[in-house]
Scaffold this motif. Structure first.
Motif, PDB file in Angstrom:
ATOM      1  N   PHE A  18       2.457  15.124 -13.611  1.00 25.34           N
ATOM      2  CA  PHE A  18       3.126  15.980 -12.637  1.00 25.34           C
ATOM      3  C   PHE A  18       4.207  15.247 -11.838  1.00 25.34           C
ATOM      4  CE2 PHE A  18      -0.773  18.142 -13.535  1.00 25.34           C
ATOM      5  CZ  PHE A  18      -0.483  19.492 -13.403  1.00 25.34           C
ATOM      6  N   HIS A  19       4.196  13.916 -11.857  1.00 26.16           N
ATOM      7  CA  HIS A  19       5.070  13.186 -10.944  1.00 26.16           C
ATOM      8  C   HIS A  19       5.189  11.725 -11.359  1.00 26.16           C
ATOM      9  CE1 HIS A  19       1.195  11.793  -9.554  1.00 26.16           C
ATOM     10  NE2 HIS A  19       0.857  13.001  -9.130  1.00 26.16           N
ATOM     11  N   SER A  20       6.104  11.054 -10.710  1.00 27.39           N
ATOM     12  CA  SER A  20       6.225   9.603 -10.830  1.00 27.39           C
ATOM     13  C   SER A  20       6.083   9.010  -9.435  1.00 27.39           C
ATOM     14  CB  SER A  20       7.586   9.206 -11.418  1.00 27.39           C
ATOM     15  OG  SER A  20       7.727   9.681 -12.739  1.00 27.39           O
ATOM     16  N   ARG A 179       8.192  24.952  -7.916  1.00 24.35           N
ATOM     17  CA  ARG A 179       9.282  25.829  -8.317  1.00 24.35           C
ATOM     18  C   ARG A 179       8.905  26.573  -9.591  1.00 24.35           C
ATOM     19  NH1 ARG A 179      13.782  22.586  -6.248  1.00 24.35           N
ATOM     20  NH2 ARG A 179      12.910  20.731  -5.257  1.00 24.35           N
ATOM     21  N   VAL A 180       9.667  27.598  -9.925  1.00 27.44           N
ATOM     22  CA  VAL A 180       9.480  28.230 -11.228  1.00 27.44           C
ATOM     23  C   VAL A 180       9.601  27.170 -12.319  1.00 27.44           C
ATOM     24  CG1 VAL A 180      10.456  29.871 -12.867  1.00 27.44           C
ATOM     25  CG2 VAL A 180      10.260  30.507 -10.452  1.00 27.44           C
ATOM     26  N   GLY A 181      10.545  26.252 -12.152  1.00 26.23           N
ATOM     27  CA  GLY A 181      10.744  25.206 -13.134  1.00 26.23           C
ATOM     28  C   GLY A 181       9.584  24.244 -13.273  1.00 26.23           C
ATOM     29  N   THR A 182       8.742  24.133 -12.257  1.00 27.69           N
ATOM     30  CA  THR A 182       7.556  23.281 -12.367  1.00 27.69           C
ATOM     31  C   THR A 182       6.614  23.833 -13.435  1.00 27.69           C
ATOM     32  OG1 THR A 182       7.783  22.969  -9.967  1.00 27.69           O
ATOM     33  CG2 THR A 182       5.835  22.036 -11.023  1.00 27.69           C
ATOM     34  N   PHE A 183       6.518  25.135 -13.524  1.00 28.99           N
ATOM     35  CA  PHE A 183       5.675  25.778 -14.537  1.00 28.99           C
ATOM     36  C   PHE A 183       6.362  25.743 -15.900  1.00 28.99           C
ATOM     37  CE2 PHE A 183       4.257  27.279 -10.497  1.00 28.99           C
ATOM     38  CZ  PHE A 183       2.895  27.463 -10.627  1.00 28.99           C
ATOM     39  N   GLN A 184       7.680  25.886 -15.888  1.00 28.74           N
ATOM     40  CA  GLN A 184       8.406  25.937 -17.146  1.00 28.74           C
ATOM     41  C   GLN A 184       8.279  24.644 -17.952  1.00 28.74           C
ATOM     42  OE1 GLN A 184      12.235  27.387 -15.296  1.00 28.74           O
ATOM     43  NE2 GLN A 184      12.250  28.643 -17.157  1.00 28.74           N
ATOM     44  N   VAL A 185       8.277  23.510 -17.267  1.00 27.12           N
ATOM     45  CA  VAL A 185       8.280  22.251 -17.998  1.00 27.12           C
ATOM     46  C   VAL A 185       7.010  22.079 -18.825  1.00 27.12           C
ATOM     47  CG1 VAL A 185       7.335  20.814 -16.119  1.00 27.12           C
ATOM     48  CG2 VAL A 185       8.818  19.780 -17.841  1.00 27.12           C
ATOM     49  N   PHE A 186       5.861  22.484 -18.267  1.00 26.90           N
ATOM     50  CA  PHE A 186       4.608  22.334 -19.004  1.00 26.90           C
ATOM     51  C   PHE A 186       4.464  23.403 -20.078  1.00 26.90           C
ATOM     52  CE2 PHE A 186       3.578  20.388 -14.811  1.00 26.90           C
ATOM     53  CZ  PHE A 186       3.505  19.085 -15.263  1.00 26.90           C
ATOM     54  N   ALA A 188       6.940  24.772 -21.749  1.00 29.48           N
ATOM     55  CA  ALA A 188       7.837  24.408 -22.849  1.00 29.48           C
ATOM     56  C   ALA A 188       7.275  23.274 -23.690  1.00 29.48           C
ATOM     57  CB  ALA A 188       9.198  24.017 -22.289  1.00 29.48           C
ATOM     58  N   ARG A 189       6.514  22.403 -23.067  1.00 30.16           N
ATOM     59  CA  ARG A 189       5.923  21.276 -23.791  1.00 30.16           C
ATOM     60  C   ARG A 189       4.620  21.653 -24.490  1.00 30.16           C
ATOM     61  NH1 ARG A 189       6.629  16.235 -19.448  1.00 30.16           N
ATOM     62  NH2 ARG A 189       8.925  16.139 -19.535  1.00 30.16           N
ATOM     63  N   GLY A 190       4.149  22.869 -24.246  1.00 26.52           N
ATOM     64  CA  GLY A 190       2.878  23.268 -24.819  1.00 26.52           C
ATOM     65  C   GLY A 190       1.696  22.572 -24.178  1.00 26.52           C
ATOM     66  N   ASP A 191       1.881  22.059 -22.970  1.00 28.66           N
ATOM     67  CA  ASP A 191       0.822  21.350 -22.243  1.00 28.66           C
ATOM     68  C   ASP A 191       0.046  22.371 -21.413  1.00 28.66           C
ATOM     69  OD1 ASP A 191      -0.806  19.701 -20.767  1.00 28.66           O
ATOM     70  OD2 ASP A 191       0.804  18.436 -19.965  1.00 28.66           O
ATOM     71  N   THR A 192      -0.825  23.123 -22.088  1.00 29.39           N
ATOM     72  CA  THR A 192      -1.539  24.201 -21.404  1.00 29.39           C
ATOM     73  C   THR A 192      -2.569  23.671 -20.410  1.00 29.39           C
ATOM     74  OG1 THR A 192      -3.051  24.352 -23.292  1.00 29.39           O
ATOM     75  CG2 THR A 192      -1.188  25.881 -23.246  1.00 29.39           C
ATOM     76  N   ASP A 193      -3.088  22.480 -20.635  1.00 32.18           N
ATOM     77  CA  ASP A 193      -4.036  21.919 -19.667  1.00 32.18           C
ATOM     78  C   ASP A 193      -3.349  21.682 -18.322  1.00 32.18           C
ATOM     79  OD1 ASP A 193      -6.104  21.954 -21.479  1.00 32.18           O
ATOM     80  OD2 ASP A 193      -5.870  19.856 -22.077  1.00 32.18           O
ATOM     81  N   SER A 194      -2.173  21.070 -18.348  1.00 33.79           N
ATOM     82  CA  SER A 194      -1.429  20.838 -17.105  1.00 33.79           C
ATOM     83  C   SER A 194      -0.974  22.161 -16.496  1.00 33.79           C
ATOM     84  CB  SER A 194      -0.218  19.938 -17.361  1.00 33.79           C
ATOM     85  OG  SER A 194      -0.624  18.640 -17.734  1.00 33.79           O
ATOM     86  N   LEU A 195      -0.604  23.112 -17.353  1.00 32.96           N
ATOM     87  CA  LEU A 195      -0.161  24.418 -16.857  1.00 32.96           C
ATOM     88  C   LEU A 195      -1.300  25.117 -16.128  1.00 32.96           C
ATOM     89  CD1 LEU A 195       2.136  26.485 -16.758  1.00 32.96           C
ATOM     90  CD2 LEU A 195       1.359  27.345 -18.974  1.00 32.96           C
ATOM     91  N   ARG A 196      -2.505  25.055 -16.681  1.00 33.99           N
ATOM     92  CA  ARG A 196      -3.654  25.662 -16.002  1.00 33.99           C
ATOM     93  C   ARG A 196      -3.953  24.954 -14.683  1.00 33.99           C
ATOM     94  NH1 ARG A 196      -5.836  25.703 -21.448  1.00 33.99           N
ATOM     95  NH2 ARG A 196      -5.840  27.853 -22.268  1.00 33.99           N
ATOM     96  N   GLN A 197      -3.883  23.644 -14.704  1.00 35.44           N
ATOM     97  CA  GLN A 197      -4.169  22.893 -13.491  1.00 35.44           C
ATOM     98  C   GLN A 197      -3.139  23.205 -12.408  1.00 35.44           C
ATOM     99  OE1 GLN A 197      -4.694  18.718 -14.222  1.00 35.44           O
ATOM    100  NE2 GLN A 197      -5.670  18.353 -12.250  1.00 35.44           N
ATOM    101  N   LEU A 299       3.770  31.360 -17.473  1.00 35.56           N
ATOM    102  CA  LEU A 299       2.365  31.559 -17.122  1.00 35.56           C
ATOM    103  C   LEU A 299       1.557  32.112 -18.293  1.00 35.56           C
ATOM    104  CD1 LEU A 299       2.736  32.998 -13.505  1.00 35.56           C
ATOM    105  CD2 LEU A 299       1.745  30.789 -14.130  1.00 35.56           C
ATOM    106  N   ILE A 300       2.180  32.946 -19.093  1.00 35.00           N
ATOM    107  CA  ILE A 300       1.484  33.579 -20.215  1.00 35.00           C
ATOM    108  C   ILE A 300       0.961  32.547 -21.216  1.00 35.00           C
ATOM    109  CG2 ILE A 300       1.927  34.970 -22.283  1.00 35.00           C
ATOM    110  CD1 ILE A 300       3.732  36.729 -20.475  1.00 35.00           C
ATOM    111  N   GLN A 301       1.638  31.402 -21.306  1.00 38.93           N
ATOM    112  CA  GLN A 301       1.289  30.413 -22.323  1.00 38.93           C
ATOM    113  C   GLN A 301      -0.155  29.920 -22.213  1.00 38.93           C
ATOM    114  OE1 GLN A 301       3.721  30.072 -24.614  1.00 38.93           O
ATOM    115  NE2 GLN A 301       4.838  31.462 -23.246  1.00 38.93           N
ATOM    116  N   GLN A 302      -0.757  30.025 -21.031  1.00 33.36           N
ATOM    117  CA  GLN A 302      -2.107  29.488 -20.832  1.00 33.36           C
ATOM    118  C   GLN A 302      -3.211  30.512 -21.083  1.00 33.36           C
ATOM    119  OE1 GLN A 302      -3.023  29.050 -16.402  1.00 33.36           O
ATOM    120  NE2 GLN A 302      -0.839  29.571 -16.365  1.00 33.36           N
TER     121      GLN A 302
END
Length: 472
Positions: A18-20, A179-186, A188-197, A299-302
């Motif tokens: 989520f961050h650096s 942001r909306v873009g915070t959800f978009q990045v995960f 787009a990467r198919g990282d559904t675990d991070s998206l759910r979290q 959001l639908i991706q998860q």
């Protein structure tokens, strides 16, 4: 250290995806230009001396309890998806829970390079820092959801853009920087675990009554409806409504090429980079719907049953235009002194706006003058106003106290573009008196302040600001 910030961090506890984590880059000679004591009191921050606060809010000292980091996100920029953006010139110091029970981020903007700087220097120059300080605090006083400014610090360094400019750092306070873009990045990467979290975190932080991803979508929609209708009611143009600049908390965020209209026209654009008018004044509701659709797609991706999610998300998004129109109409009814809803109100409002556009009427001064009886003076053809006002006066019959309502909803003072530019030019020359004057006057935008009547004046032809610019 006498400066105490009661940090209570949660975002820093999320995984590294989520961050650096990194500290701000120190500056040469930090000098405190402004400190928002009223906001500090809400945040529970006990101020230190000016030199100490300059060191902290300039990024030279990391205060106790802070966990500095740069956040990752992506976003659609003018409709084109950028798969990785992130805080390229900002560091989140941490979070505090204020005396009002609200959790807020404290972020340094202009604090140096991060892994997301994309070749930039990570710095900000004085003009955009003072612009955001003044405009965000004005928006707060206009009762519009917004990030706020806690401090501004000069760095003693030169920032190179078209030429050399004085550097500065803004301390920004936000309900969060999700942001909306915070959800978009995960997504787009198919990282559904991070998206759910992330979804669970956002619900817990902002909308605890929301049920699941679609409940979050509905809550964000309603918050954006409130926000954008409020922008429209004061003639505000955000200027760059990319999805990475769309906060899920429903706050105005990322004041770059923002501006307030002087002369009303629905197609008004100020941003120098918005050559196609994508983010023009009247198009902002449409873009808010478009941005919500991008959040829905992420959001639908998860979901275990994406098809069912598509149907529910479609229903939520498709309801937004009607909700925006209703919220917009309620705002403009109030600006006309009307509390009740009747058939014909939409035509009454649009009739006035059409006449304003045709007669070069100043947006803010025209609505303010409705309550004083001087509105016809804002029209090049006063008869155009007279023909509309007959129906308006008939509509006001039976309203309890239209003049009082109009005084509460139509500001006398806004941060006019030419005054902002004058303020920046003075500050660059070392004179901060116009900056302090603007912050003082704009803290009471609905009050008559005759000693500052010059700040109500629209720009003379030679003062008109033709374009505004991003702060990068």
């Amino acid at each position: 250290m006498t400066l105490m910030i009661p940090f209570d961090n949660t975002y820093a506890a999320l995984p590294g995806a989520f961050h650096s984590k990194l500290p701000p880059v120190p500056v040469k000679a930090p000098d405190l230009l402004a400190f928002n004591e009223d906001l500090a009191a809400v945040l529970g921050i006990s101020a230190g001396d000016a030199a100490e606060m300059a060191q902290v809010f300039g990024g030279n000292i990391v205060p106790e309890g802070a966990e500095p980091l740069a956040q990752l996100y992506a976003g659609h920029q003018f409709g084109t998806y950028n798969p990785q953006l992130g805080d390229g010139r900002a560091i989140l110091l941490g979070e505090v829970v204020g005396s009002d029970g609200i959790r807020r981020d404290i972020q340094l903007k202009g604090s140096g390079r991060t892994p997301y700087s994309r070749g930039g220097d990570g710095r900000a120059w004085l003009g955009p820092v003072l612009r955001e300080y003044v405009v965000s605090e004005a928006m707060h006083s206009l009762r519009i959801p917004t990030t706020r400014a806690l401090a501004a610090v000069a760095t003693g360094e030169t920032v190179w853009r078209e030429g050399g400019l004085p550097g500065a750092v803004l301390t920004r306070v936000a309900a969060s920087h999700l942001r909306v873009g915070t959800f978009q990045v995960f997504a787009a990467r198919g990282d559904t675990d991070s998206l759910r979290q992330l979804t669970e975190y956002a619900i817990a932080r902002h909308y605890p009554d929301a049920e699941g991803p679609m409940g979050l979508l509905r809550a964000v929609r309603d918050a954006q409806v409130t926000l954008v209708s409020a922008w429209m009611s004061v003639g505000f143009i955000h200027g760059v409504m990319n999805t990475d600049n769309s906060s899920i908390s429903g706050e105005t965020i990322d004041y770059g090429p923002c501006a307030f209209m002087d002369v009303y026209h629905p197609n008004t654009v100020f941003s120098s980079i918005d050559r196609g008018g994508r983010y023009a004044y009247a198009n902002q509701p449409n873009i808010a719907v478009w941005n919500l659709a991008q959040l829905a797609t992420a959001l639908i991706q998860q979901l275990e049953d994406p098809q069912a999610g598509v149907e529910e998300a479609t229903e939520i998004v498709h309801a937004m235009p009607k909700l925006l129109e209703e919220a917009w109409l309620a705002r403009f009814r109030a600006k006309l002194g009307i509390t009740s809803a009747r058939a014909g109100d939409l035509e009454l409002v649009t009739g006035l706006l059409e006449r304003m556009a045709q007669n070069q009427s100043d947006f803010t001064n025209t609505f303010r003058a409705l309550g004083t009886g001087d509105a016809r003076d804002q029209f090049t053809d006063p008869a155009a106003f007279d023909s509309w006002a007959e129906g308006w006066q008939a509509r006001l019959e039976g309203e309890p106290d239209p003049q009082a309502l109009m005084r509460r909803t139509n500001p006398a003072f806004i941060p006019r573009n030419h005054r902002i530019e004058e303020m920046i030019a003075s500050a660059v020359a070392g004179d901060f008196a116009p900056f302090h004057r603007l912050t003082t006057v704009l803290a009471r935008p609905y009050e008559e302040q005759p000693e500052h009547a010059d700040l109500q004046r629209p720009p003379a032809p030679e003062e008109v600001v033709q374009a505004t610019f991003c702060g990068t």
